[in-house]
Motif scaffolding. Structure first.
Motif, PDB file in Angstrom:
ATOM      1  N   ARG A  14      38.378   8.138  46.427  1.00 50.40           N
ATOM      2  CA  ARG A  14      39.631   7.458  46.114  1.00 50.40           C
ATOM      3  C   ARG A  14      40.790   8.301  46.647  1.00 50.40           C
ATOM      4  O   ARG A  14      40.649   9.484  46.894  1.00 50.40           O
ATOM      5  CB  ARG A  14      39.754   7.254  44.615  1.00 50.40           C
ATOM      6  CG  ARG A  14      38.630   6.345  44.086  1.00 50.40           C
ATOM      7  CD  ARG A  14      38.688   6.167  42.601  1.00 50.40           C
ATOM      8  NE  ARG A  14      39.803   5.348  42.161  1.00 50.40           N
ATOM      9  CZ  ARG A  14      39.851   4.012  42.188  1.00 50.40           C
ATOM     10  NH1 ARG A  14      38.826   3.336  42.678  1.00 50.40           N
ATOM     11  NH2 ARG A  14      40.893   3.355  41.749  1.00 50.40           N
ATOM     12  N   THR A  15      41.931   7.669  46.817  1.00 49.40           N
ATOM     13  CA  THR A  15      43.120   8.353  47.298  1.00 49.40           C
ATOM     14  C   THR A  15      44.320   7.871  46.492  1.00 49.40           C
ATOM     15  O   THR A  15      44.269   6.830  45.857  1.00 49.40           O
ATOM     16  CB  THR A  15      43.329   8.103  48.811  1.00 49.40           C
ATOM     17  OG1 THR A  15      44.434   8.895  49.248  1.00 49.40           O
ATOM     18  CG2 THR A  15      43.559   6.646  49.131  1.00 49.40           C
ATOM     19  N   SER A  16      45.372   8.635  46.519  1.00 48.60           N
ATOM     20  CA  SER A  16      46.621   8.259  45.848  1.00 48.60           C
ATOM     21  C   SER A  16      47.718   8.186  46.900  1.00 48.60           C
ATOM     22  O   SER A  16      48.428   9.157  47.137  1.00 48.60           O
ATOM     23  CB  SER A  16      46.989   9.286  44.780  1.00 48.60           C
ATOM     24  OG  SER A  16      46.000   9.366  43.794  1.00 48.60           O
ATOM     25  N   PRO A  17      47.841   7.050  47.566  1.00 43.58           N
ATOM     26  CA  PRO A  17      48.802   6.948  48.662  1.00 43.58           C
ATOM     27  C   PRO A  17      50.247   7.087  48.181  1.00 43.58           C
ATOM     28  O   PRO A  17      50.597   6.642  47.098  1.00 43.58           O
ATOM     29  CB  PRO A  17      48.549   5.560  49.243  1.00 43.58           C
ATOM     30  CG  PRO A  17      47.807   4.823  48.199  1.00 43.58           C
ATOM     31  CD  PRO A  17      47.130   5.814  47.331  1.00 43.58           C
ATOM     32  N   VAL A  18      51.056   7.719  48.995  1.00 46.16           N
ATOM     33  CA  VAL A  18      52.474   7.895  48.701  1.00 46.16           C
ATOM     34  C   VAL A  18      53.234   6.767  49.377  1.00 46.16           C
ATOM     35  O   VAL A  18      53.093   6.542  50.573  1.00 46.16           O
ATOM     36  CB  VAL A  18      52.965   9.257  49.225  1.00 46.16           C
ATOM     37  CG1 VAL A  18      54.446   9.435  48.958  1.00 46.16           C
ATOM     38  CG2 VAL A  18      52.165  10.378  48.590  1.00 46.16           C
ATOM     39  N   ALA A  19      54.036   6.058  48.615  1.00 47.72           N
ATOM     40  CA  ALA A  19      54.746   4.900  49.144  1.00 47.72           C
ATOM     41  C   ALA A  19      55.873   5.290  50.088  1.00 47.72           C
ATOM     42  O   ALA A  19      56.135   4.601  51.060  1.00 47.72           O
ATOM     43  CB  ALA A  19      55.300   4.065  47.999  1.00 47.72           C
ATOM     44  N   ASP A  20      56.546   6.394  49.832  1.00 52.43           N
ATOM     45  CA  ASP A  20      57.716   6.716  50.638  1.00 52.43           C
ATOM     46  C   ASP A  20      57.756   8.198  50.987  1.00 52.43           C
ATOM     47  O   ASP A  20      58.526   8.964  50.426  1.00 52.43           O
ATOM     48  CB  ASP A  20      58.980   6.304  49.899  1.00 52.43           C
ATOM     49  CG  ASP A  20      60.196   6.243  50.808  1.00 52.43           C
ATOM     50  OD1 ASP A  20      60.107   6.731  51.956  1.00 52.43           O
ATOM     51  OD2 ASP A  20      61.225   5.726  50.378  1.00 52.43           O
ATOM     52  N   VAL A  21      56.915   8.604  51.938  1.00 51.29           N
ATOM     53  CA  VAL A  21      56.855   9.993  52.372  1.00 51.29           C
ATOM     54  C   VAL A  21      58.200  10.396  52.985  1.00 51.29           C
ATOM     55  O   VAL A  21      58.667  11.523  52.795  1.00 51.29           O
ATOM     56  CB  VAL A  21      55.711  10.205  53.384  1.00 51.29           C
ATOM     57  CG1 VAL A  21      55.733  11.612  53.946  1.00 51.29           C
ATOM     58  CG2 VAL A  21      54.378   9.925  52.718  1.00 51.29           C
ATOM     59  N   ALA A  22      58.859   9.501  53.686  1.00 50.51           N
ATOM     60  CA  ALA A  22      60.134   9.816  54.325  1.00 50.51           C
ATOM     61  C   ALA A  22      61.171  10.261  53.300  1.00 50.51           C
ATOM     62  O   ALA A  22      61.958  11.175  53.554  1.00 50.51           O
ATOM     63  CB  ALA A  22      60.648   8.615  55.104  1.00 50.51           C
TER      64      ALA A  22
ATOM     65  N   ALA B 202      63.042  13.849  53.393  1.00 47.32           N
ATOM     66  CA  ALA B 202      64.503  13.913  53.441  1.00 47.32           C
ATOM     67  C   ALA B 202      65.051  14.777  52.314  1.00 47.32           C
ATOM     68  O   ALA B 202      65.997  15.551  52.516  1.00 47.32           O
ATOM     69  CB  ALA B 202      65.090  12.505  53.364  1.00 47.32           C
ATOM     70  N   THR B 203      64.467  14.684  51.155  1.00 46.39           N
ATOM     71  CA  THR B 203      64.907  15.500  50.019  1.00 46.39           C
ATOM     72  C   THR B 203      64.722  16.981  50.309  1.00 46.39           C
ATOM     73  O   THR B 203      65.610  17.794  50.044  1.00 46.39           O
ATOM     74  CB  THR B 203      64.142  15.104  48.747  1.00 46.39           C
ATOM     75  OG1 THR B 203      64.403  13.726  48.460  1.00 46.39           O
ATOM     76  CG2 THR B 203      64.539  15.961  47.558  1.00 46.39           C
TER      77      THR B 203
ATOM     78  N   VAL C 246      55.498  24.276  46.280  1.00 39.55           N
ATOM     79  CA  VAL C 246      54.355  23.499  46.755  1.00 39.55           C
ATOM     80  C   VAL C 246      54.541  22.074  46.247  1.00 39.55           C
ATOM     81  O   VAL C 246      54.787  21.859  45.062  1.00 39.55           O
ATOM     82  CB  VAL C 246      53.026  24.079  46.222  1.00 39.55           C
ATOM     83  CG1 VAL C 246      51.861  23.179  46.618  1.00 39.55           C
ATOM     84  CG2 VAL C 246      52.831  25.496  46.720  1.00 39.55           C
ATOM     85  N   PHE C 247      54.435  21.127  47.142  1.00 40.19           N
ATOM     86  CA  PHE C 247      54.581  19.722  46.783  1.00 40.19           C
ATOM     87  C   PHE C 247      53.258  19.015  47.008  1.00 40.19           C
ATOM     88  O   PHE C 247      52.753  18.978  48.121  1.00 40.19           O
ATOM     89  CB  PHE C 247      55.666  19.060  47.634  1.00 40.19           C
ATOM     90  CG  PHE C 247      57.023  19.656  47.426  1.00 40.19           C
ATOM     91  CD1 PHE C 247      57.835  19.194  46.413  1.00 40.19           C
ATOM     92  CD2 PHE C 247      57.470  20.691  48.220  1.00 40.19           C
ATOM     93  CE1 PHE C 247      59.086  19.744  46.201  1.00 40.19           C
ATOM     94  CE2 PHE C 247      58.714  21.253  48.031  1.00 40.19           C
ATOM     95  CZ  PHE C 247      59.523  20.776  47.010  1.00 40.19           C
ATOM     96  N   GLU C 248      52.694  18.472  45.960  1.00 37.07           N
ATOM     97  CA  GLU C 248      51.475  17.676  46.079  1.00 37.07           C
ATOM     98  C   GLU C 248      51.900  16.222  46.109  1.00 37.07           C
ATOM     99  O   GLU C 248      52.326  15.676  45.094  1.00 37.07           O
ATOM    100  CB  GLU C 248      50.543  17.955  44.898  1.00 37.07           C
ATOM    101  CG  GLU C 248      49.997  19.365  44.922  1.00 37.07           C
ATOM    102  CD  GLU C 248      48.951  19.604  43.851  1.00 37.07           C
ATOM    103  OE1 GLU C 248      48.289  18.626  43.438  1.00 37.07           O
ATOM    104  OE2 GLU C 248      48.818  20.759  43.452  1.00 37.07           O
ATOM    105  N   LEU C 249      51.822  15.643  47.289  1.00 37.20           N
ATOM    106  CA  LEU C 249      52.281  14.267  47.462  1.00 37.20           C
ATOM    107  C   LEU C 249      51.171  13.291  47.113  1.00 37.20           C
ATOM    108  O   LEU C 249      50.197  13.157  47.838  1.00 37.20           O
ATOM    109  CB  LEU C 249      52.755  14.052  48.906  1.00 37.20           C
ATOM    110  CG  LEU C 249      53.883  14.957  49.369  1.00 37.20           C
ATOM    111  CD1 LEU C 249      54.262  14.626  50.801  1.00 37.20           C
ATOM    112  CD2 LEU C 249      55.083  14.853  48.461  1.00 37.20           C
ATOM    113  N   THR C 250      51.333  12.653  46.002  1.00 37.90           N
ATOM    114  CA  THR C 250      50.396  11.617  45.589  1.00 37.90           C
ATOM    115  C   THR C 250      51.192  10.436  45.066  1.00 37.90           C
ATOM    116  O   THR C 250      52.328  10.584  44.610  1.00 37.90           O
ATOM    117  CB  THR C 250      49.431  12.092  44.487  1.00 37.90           C
ATOM    118  OG1 THR C 250      50.192  12.424  43.322  1.00 37.90           O
ATOM    119  CG2 THR C 250      48.620  13.283  44.931  1.00 37.90           C
ATOM    120  N   GLY C 251      50.594   9.307  45.139  1.00 40.75           N
ATOM    121  CA  GLY C 251      51.250   8.113  44.644  1.00 40.75           C
ATOM    122  C   GLY C 251      51.031   7.928  43.151  1.00 40.75           C
ATOM    123  O   GLY C 251      50.414   8.758  42.491  1.00 40.75           O
ATOM    124  N   PRO C 252      51.510   6.827  42.631  1.00 46.48           N
ATOM    125  CA  PRO C 252      51.441   6.593  41.192  1.00 46.48           C
ATOM    126  C   PRO C 252      50.045   6.237  40.676  1.00 46.48           C
ATOM    127  O   PRO C 252      49.787   6.327  39.489  1.00 46.48           O
ATOM    128  CB  PRO C 252      52.393   5.424  40.976  1.00 46.48           C
ATOM    129  CG  PRO C 252      52.390   4.704  42.283  1.00 46.48           C
ATOM    130  CD  PRO C 252      52.216   5.773  43.336  1.00 46.48           C
TER     131      PRO C 252
END
Length: 68
Positions: free
Chosen positions: A12-20, A24-25, A37-43
């Motif tokens: 399974r994966t947790s896609p990030v809706a808005d990586v951009a 930008a942040t 460290v930023f762990e980019l995962t979706g909701p």
């Protein structure tokens, strides 16, 4: 039929809706982000069946999930 081939089997994966937006942040104030460290995962967690279905709806192509 279009096949969506994935390399992680039944994982399974947790896609990030808005990586951009995240990028930008970070770029807006990079000094503040040093050492962070930023762990980019979706909701939510999904398997590839759901993204394949979204692909089908968006492109009107018939797709199925094929594990390799």
């Amino acid at each position: 039929m279009t096949a969506v081939l994935v390399s992680f089997g039944t994982g399974r994966t947790s896609p990030v809706a808005d990586v951009a937006r995240v990028i930008a942040t970070v770029l807006r104030d990079p000094a503040r982000q040093i050492g962070q460290v930023f762990e980019l995962t979706g909701p939510g967690s999904v398997d590839m069946t759901e993204p394949a279905a979204e692909f089908s709806r968006a492109t009107t192509a018939r797709s199925h999930r094929a594990n390799r």
